[in-house]
Structures are given as structure tokens and as C-alpha cells.
Design a protein around this motif. Sequence first.
Motif, PDB file in Angstrom:
ATOM      1  N   LEU A   1     -17.506  -7.834 -22.349  1.00 47.82           N
ATOM      2  CA  LEU A   1     -17.393  -7.669 -20.905  1.00 47.82           C
ATOM      3  C   LEU A   1     -17.158  -6.184 -20.640  1.00 47.82           C
ATOM      4  N   ILE A   2     -18.071  -5.570 -19.908  1.00 47.51           N
ATOM      5  CA  ILE A   2     -17.939  -4.154 -19.578  1.00 47.51           C
ATOM      6  C   ILE A   2     -17.584  -4.056 -18.100  1.00 47.51           C
ATOM      7  N   ILE A   3     -16.464  -3.415 -17.822  1.00 48.09           N
ATOM      8  CA  ILE A   3     -16.003  -3.221 -16.452  1.00 48.09           C
ATOM      9  C   ILE A   3     -16.042  -1.723 -16.149  1.00 48.09           C
ATOM     10  N   ARG A   4     -16.916  -1.348 -15.224  1.00 47.76           N
ATOM     11  CA  ARG A   4     -16.950   0.029 -14.717  1.00 47.76           C
ATOM     12  C   ARG A   4     -16.006   0.056 -13.528  1.00 47.76           C
ATOM     13  N   ARG A   5     -14.966   0.848 -13.608  1.00 41.84           N
ATOM     14  CA  ARG A   5     -13.955   0.885 -12.545  1.00 41.84           C
ATOM     15  C   ARG A   5     -13.897   2.274 -11.916  1.00 41.84           C
ATOM     16  N   VAL A   6     -14.007   2.295 -10.594  1.00 39.27           N
ATOM     17  CA  VAL A   6     -13.821   3.527  -9.830  1.00 39.27           C
ATOM     18  C   VAL A   6     -12.612   3.293  -8.934  1.00 39.27           C
ATOM     19  N   VAL A   7     -11.650   4.180  -9.016  1.00 39.59           N
ATOM     20  CA  VAL A   7     -10.451   4.096  -8.177  1.00 39.59           C
ATOM     21  C   VAL A   7     -10.490   5.259  -7.200  1.00 39.59           C
ATOM     22  N   VAL A   8     -10.345   4.935  -5.925  1.00 40.11           N
ATOM     23  CA  VAL A   8     -10.358   5.936  -4.860  1.00 40.11           C
ATOM     24  C   VAL A   8      -9.011   5.854  -4.145  1.00 40.11           C
ATOM     25  N   SER A   9      -8.330   7.003  -4.031  1.00 40.82           N
ATOM     26  CA  SER A   9      -7.059   7.016  -3.309  1.00 40.82           C
ATOM     27  C   SER A   9      -6.990   8.234  -2.408  1.00 40.82           C
ATOM     28  N   ILE A  10      -6.252   8.078  -1.329  1.00 34.62           N
ATOM     29  CA  ILE A  10      -6.064   9.173  -0.381  1.00 34.62           C
ATOM     30  C   ILE A  10      -5.271  10.266  -1.091  1.00 34.62           C
ATOM     31  N   GLY A  11      -5.811  11.451  -1.111  1.00 32.52           N
ATOM     32  CA  GLY A  11      -5.128  12.557  -1.760  1.00 32.52           C
ATOM     33  C   GLY A  11      -5.316  12.610  -3.267  1.00 32.52           C
ATOM     34  N   GLY A  12      -5.811  11.511  -3.869  1.00 26.04           N
ATOM     35  CA  GLY A  12      -5.972  11.469  -5.321  1.00 26.04           C
ATOM     36  C   GLY A  12      -7.414  11.551  -5.773  1.00 26.04           C
ATOM     37  N   GLY A  13      -8.320  11.491  -4.819  1.00 25.27           N
ATOM     38  CA  GLY A  13      -9.728  11.570  -5.171  1.00 25.27           C
ATOM     39  C   GLY A  13     -10.248  10.315  -5.839  1.00 25.27           C
ATOM     40  N   GLU A  14     -11.239  10.502  -6.708  1.00 29.83           N
ATOM     41  CA  GLU A  14     -11.926   9.409  -7.385  1.00 29.83           C
ATOM     42  C   GLU A  14     -11.731   9.515  -8.889  1.00 29.83           C
ATOM     43  N   ILE A  15     -11.436   8.386  -9.525  1.00 25.97           N
ATOM     44  CA  ILE A  15     -11.301   8.328 -10.980  1.00 25.97           C
ATOM     45  C   ILE A  15     -12.211   7.213 -11.461  1.00 25.97           C
TER      46      ILE A  15
ATOM     47  N   ALA B   1       4.466  -0.364  -1.340  1.00 23.91           N
ATOM     48  CA  ALA B   1       5.225   0.363  -0.322  1.00 23.91           C
ATOM     49  C   ALA B   1       4.976   1.869  -0.403  1.00 23.91           C
ATOM     50  N   LYS B   2       4.638   2.370  -1.603  1.00 28.41           N
ATOM     51  CA  LYS B   2       4.496   3.811  -1.800  1.00 28.41           C
ATOM     52  C   LYS B   2       3.063   4.284  -1.991  1.00 28.41           C
ATOM     53  N   HIS B   3       2.136   3.367  -2.212  1.00 29.07           N
ATOM     54  CA  HIS B   3       0.807   3.801  -2.626  1.00 29.07           C
ATOM     55  C   HIS B   3      -0.264   2.817  -2.156  1.00 29.07           C
ATOM     56  N   GLN B   4      -1.447   3.344  -1.885  1.00 30.06           N
ATOM     57  CA  GLN B   4      -2.605   2.505  -1.570  1.00 30.06           C
ATOM     58  C   GLN B   4      -3.812   3.108  -2.256  1.00 30.06           C
ATOM     59  N   HIS B   5      -4.622   2.270  -2.880  1.00 30.84           N
ATOM     60  CA  HIS B   5      -5.884   2.738  -3.434  1.00 30.84           C
ATOM     61  C   HIS B   5      -6.905   1.608  -3.421  1.00 30.84           C
ATOM     62  N   THR B   6      -8.162   1.982  -3.581  1.00 30.82           N
ATOM     63  CA  THR B   6      -9.254   1.024  -3.631  1.00 30.82           C
ATOM     64  C   THR B   6      -9.823   1.025  -5.043  1.00 30.82           C
ATOM     65  N   GLU B   7     -10.013  -0.167  -5.605  1.00 30.41           N
ATOM     66  CA  GLU B   7     -10.647  -0.310  -6.913  1.00 30.41           C
ATOM     67  C   GLU B   7     -12.022  -0.928  -6.701  1.00 30.41           C
ATOM     68  N   ILE B   8     -13.039  -0.291  -7.231  1.00 26.67           N
ATOM     69  CA  ILE B   8     -14.396  -0.809  -7.159  1.00 26.67           C
ATOM     70  C   ILE B   8     -14.815  -1.092  -8.593  1.00 26.67           C
ATOM     71  N   ASP B   9     -14.948  -2.369  -8.935  1.00 26.82           N
ATOM     72  CA  ASP B   9     -15.296  -2.784 -10.290  1.00 26.82           C
ATOM     73  C   ASP B   9     -16.706  -3.339 -10.329  1.00 26.82           C
ATOM     74  N   ARG B  10     -17.357  -3.140 -11.459  1.00 24.49           N
ATOM     75  CA  ARG B  10     -18.655  -3.764 -11.741  1.00 24.49           C
ATOM     76  C   ARG B  10     -18.505  -4.479 -13.076  1.00 24.49           C
ATOM     77  N   TRP B  11     -18.470  -5.811 -13.038  1.00 22.67           N
ATOM     78  CA  TRP B  11     -18.331  -6.635 -14.239  1.00 22.67           C
ATOM     79  C   TRP B  11     -19.715  -7.007 -14.746  1.00 22.67           C
ATOM     80  N   LYS B  12     -19.966  -6.753 -16.015  1.00 20.83           N
ATOM     81  CA  LYS B  12     -21.270  -7.057 -16.616  1.00 20.83           C
ATOM     82  C   LYS B  12     -21.049  -7.562 -18.041  1.00 20.83           C
ATOM     83  N   LEU B  13     -21.701  -8.677 -18.376  1.00 23.28           N
ATOM     84  CA  LEU B  13     -21.631  -9.226 -19.733  1.00 23.28           C
ATOM     85  C   LEU B  13     -22.770  -8.668 -20.577  1.00 23.28           C
ATOM     86  N   SER B  14     -22.493  -8.508 -21.865  1.00 22.12           N
ATOM     87  CA  SER B  14     -23.553  -8.157 -22.802  1.00 22.12           C
ATOM     88  C   SER B  14     -24.498  -9.351 -22.927  1.00 22.12           C
ATOM     89  N   ARG B  15     -25.673  -9.125 -23.476  1.00 19.84           N
ATOM     90  CA  ARG B  15     -26.657 -10.210 -23.613  1.00 19.84           C
ATOM     91  C   ARG B  15     -26.122 -11.393 -24.410  1.00 19.84           C
TER      92      ARG B  15
END
Length: 150
Positions: free
Chosen positions: A126-140, A107-121
Motif C-alpha cells: 500500500l503506497i500512500i502519497r501524503r501532502v500536508v498543507v498548514s497555514i504558516g507551515g507550507g506544504e510537506i 486547539a493549537k493547530h490545523q492542517h489539511t492532509e491530502i492522501d492518495r492510497w494505491k495498491l501494488s498489482r
Amino acid sequence: MRCIRFLFLCLPPGLLAPGVDFSGTWRLNESRSEIRALPIRPAPELRVEEKNGTVECEAIAPGQPAHPCSFATDGREIRSKGHDWTVSTKAKWEGSALLLNSIRMTAKHQHTEIDRWKLSRDGKTLIIRRVVVSIGGGEIESTLVYEKQP
């Protein structure tokens, strides 16, 4: 509030990366991770199971109810609802890595999570690269390192 949308290339149904299995119980190794100011703290433990092209997972934190998540590995959109949130997720393969695009709304917030899941050999990390994008909050951007539990 404007919605953020991303376009995905659709893969034929049932197309899976050969030999990739994210199933198992995974524990976050914070000392190996780079956790920045994410709007939602990463779960200390993930339980993951693949069933018929759908990945079912639970994010588990001590003293809290398990937080369910799911996504299809064939490009279909999966929508999940909780007590005060809604998540819409699409996934696609990029070689042996799985890319997830989730739009999370409360109700108070919206953001987009972009994950890249990759297993070691060896399949034990499990390595998860996460980018979070939110209006007014930029990218983390963060890197979450999970180790498979016996």
C-alpha cells in the motif's frame, strides 16, 4: 483561524473501484518510504477494514492507544472526534487509487492532509502519497510504503 476547504467531485453512492481492497494489517517499511517533517508521525501499523462503503482503520503505535480513522468511499464526509482533535474526511476514487482529503484540527493547530492510497498489482504493498498543507507551515510531501502482513 481560517478553514481550508477543498472541493470534490461527488461520485454516485456505492461506486467502487473494481478489485481494490485495502483491508488487512499493514506495516510501515521506513526504508522504502520517504518521510519528511510531517506534523503527525505516520503509524508503524495500520489495520484497515471496509464495511458497506465505509473504510474503518486504526493507526497503531507501540505503547499508545489505537488511533481510529474512517472515511466513506462514496464521497460522503465523515467526521471523527478524539480527546483533543477533530478530523473531517472526504474520499473519492481516481481510477484504482483512493484520494482522501482530511481537515485535522486541534486547539493549537490545523492542517489539511491530502492522501492518495494505491495498491501494488499483487495487493501486497500500500503506497500512500501524503501532502500536508498548514497555514504558516507550507506544504510537506511524503511517500509512505506499507507492506501487507499475513
